[in-house]
Design an enzyme around this catalytic site. Structure first.
Site, PDB file in Angstrom:
ATOM      1  CB  SER A 106     -22.921  38.758   1.227  1.00 53.55           C
ATOM      2  OG  SER A 106     -24.200  39.306   0.974  1.00 53.55           O
ATOM      3  CG  ASP A 160     -29.417  30.046  -0.758  1.00 53.91           C
ATOM      4  OD1 ASP A 160     -28.601  30.975  -0.620  1.00 53.91           O
ATOM      5  OD2 ASP A 160     -29.499  29.367  -1.809  1.00 53.91           O
ATOM      6  CE  LYS A 173     -31.567  31.065  -3.598  1.00 55.77           C
ATOM      7  NZ  LYS A 173     -30.516  31.977  -3.086  1.00 55.77           N
ATOM      8  N   GLY A 175     -28.708  36.295  -8.008  1.00 54.34           N
ATOM      9  CA  GLY A 175     -27.901  37.501  -8.181  1.00 54.34           C
ATOM     10  C   GLY A 175     -26.421  37.162  -8.262  1.00 54.34           C
ATOM     11  CD  GLU A 182     -28.243  30.245  -4.816  1.00 57.47           C
ATOM     12  OE1 GLU A 182     -27.495  30.905  -4.095  1.00 57.47           O
ATOM     13  OE2 GLU A 182     -29.037  30.766  -5.618  1.00 57.47           O
ATOM     14  CE  LYS A 200     -30.767  41.393  -0.489  1.00 60.80           C
ATOM     15  NZ  LYS A 200     -30.151  40.138  -0.178  1.00 60.80           N
TER      16      LYS A 200
HETATM   17  C1  5RP Z   1     -26.786  33.680  -5.344  1.00 64.77           C
HETATM   18  C2  5RP Z   1     -28.039  33.953  -4.614  1.00 64.77           C
HETATM   19  C3  5RP Z   1     -27.922  34.646  -3.303  1.00 64.77           C
HETATM   20  O1  5RP Z   1     -28.510  33.861  -2.328  1.00 64.77           O
HETATM   21  C4  5RP Z   1     -28.613  35.956  -3.414  1.00 64.77           C
HETATM   22  O2  5RP Z   1     -28.012  36.684  -4.477  1.00 64.77           O
HETATM   23  C5  5RP Z   1     -28.518  36.756  -2.120  1.00 64.77           C
HETATM   24  O3  5RP Z   1     -27.220  37.167  -1.937  1.00 64.77           O
HETATM   25  P1  5RP Z   1     -26.785  38.059  -0.705  1.00 64.77           P
HETATM   26  O4  5RP Z   1     -26.926  37.209   0.507  1.00 64.77           O
HETATM   27  O5  5RP Z   1     -25.366  38.420  -1.008  1.00 64.77           O
HETATM   28  O6  5RP Z   1     -27.688  39.254  -0.687  1.00 64.77           O
HETATM   29  O7  5RP Z   1     -29.120  33.657  -5.025  1.00 64.77           O
HETATM   30  O8  5RP Z   1     -27.053  33.076  -6.576  1.00 64.77           O
END
Ligand code: 5RP
Length: 311
Positions: A106, A160, A173, A175, A182, A200
């Site tokens: 997101s 990212d 990473k 999630g 990635e 985070k």
């Molecule tokens: C997806 C990831 C995302 O970068 C991570 O989950 C962070 O997500 P968000 O920006 O929604 O907090 O690793 O695989």
């Protein structure tokens, strides 16, 4: 070292074969709203500053708000913080004629939105390499130039999000289940910049992120990999289950995701290497020594930048 906290004390127990909890955003779960254009609100731009080797921040004024504004919830503050971080990274690092790696999640939505604005305003010539189906859609929907590693095997800059960042800039990473692509994109980028909201930022991995370390596995091996991880490193390993589909989350690569809920702080570099050596493991969501700099959007509207002292 046994660490206190929310982790299970079921050292060595493996739960992979059992139906688990709701999965990550890749399956429609995980609490993320990985919006595409139109799903988030345009807010006034913000300034930032940072310091090398230590966190620095600058407070900025709040956005325009009429008398009917309510007190922002933690969620909307987090969303605004994501936007601040994403835009700050784009301002500071995106230049003309770059090949960009576009992360997933997101937070990256805000960065892509700003990239698209700058392409239009400054007539930038950029090529974008996605890290997932979601990122590919994002690139296309914002009218950016989509490419791949076949045509552009060298990436200038990858941006990212992350689920958690520790004091050494090691990351969890995945999630959203996109960890393998990635990591590939970040690994072939000259610079890897991370954007995140204040939730985070942790001293140790696991301080705030309690969903575990994602491990992408070849489906036929998920049970033995789960057992091996639990036996070697303790904690609980769960197969990530889909939300709006019966059965497990299936990644963009056709694989399964295990979420390893570790029960103590480990030597993450060693653990990462060891897990990667287990037959059936595709990759882990541990990004060790990869991030050069992290931008954290803060609750007060500022942005904190942190980077490795040697960078
Ligand atoms: C997806 C990831 C995302 O970068 C991570 O989950 C962070 O997500 P968000 O920006 O929604 O907090 O690793 O695989």
């Amino acid at each position: 070292m046994q660490r206190p906290g929310p982790f299970s004390t079921l050292y060595g127990r493996v739960l992979a074969p059992l139906p688990g909890r709701a999965g990550g955003a890749a399956s429609g779960g995980g609490g993320n709203s990985w919006g595409l254009p139109g799903s988030h609100v345009q807010l006034p731009g913000r300034a930032l500053s940072g310091t090398r080797g230590s966190a620095g921040s600058t407070s900025t004024s709040g956005g325009a708000c009429s008398s009917v504004c309510s007190v922002p919830s933690t969620m909307s503050k987090a969303e605004e913080a994501k936007k601040l971080a994403g835009r700050a990274a784009v301002e500071n690092h995106v230049r003309n004629n770059q090949v960009l790696g576009i992360g997933s999640g997101s937070t990256i939505v805000h960065a892509v939105q700003r990239i698209a604005e700058r392409v239009k305003q400054e007539n930038l010539n950029l090529v974008c390499i996605p890290t997932s189906f979601q990122a590919r859609q994002l690139i296309l929907q914002y009218g950016l130039t989509l490419s791949d590693l076949d045509r552009h095997p060298e990436i200038d800059l990858a941006i990212d999000g992350a689920d958690e960042v520790d004091a050494d800039l090691n990351l969890i990473k995945g999630g959203g289940g996109c960890l393998t692509q990635e990591k590939i994109v970040a690994g072939y980028a000259s610079r890897f910049i991370v954007i995140a909201d204040f939730r985070k930022d942790s001293k140790n991995l696991g301080d705030q992120w309690h969903k575990g370390i994602p491990i992408e596995v070849i489906p036929m091996a998920y049970v033995p990999v789960s057992r091996a991880v639990g036996q070697k490193f303790g904690g609980v390993v769960e197969l990530r289950m889909a939300v709006n589909k019966a059965g497990p989350v299936v990644t963009d690569n056709g694989n399964f995701i295990l979420d390893w809920k570790f029960d103590r702080v480990h030597k993450w570099s060693e653990v990462n290497t060891a897990i990667k050596m287990i037959p059936g493991v595709v990759d882990t969501g541990l990004f060790i020594n990869m991030a050069e700099r992290v931008y954290f959007g803060m609750q007060d509207g500022s942005v904190n930048m942190r980077e490795k002292p040697f960078c």
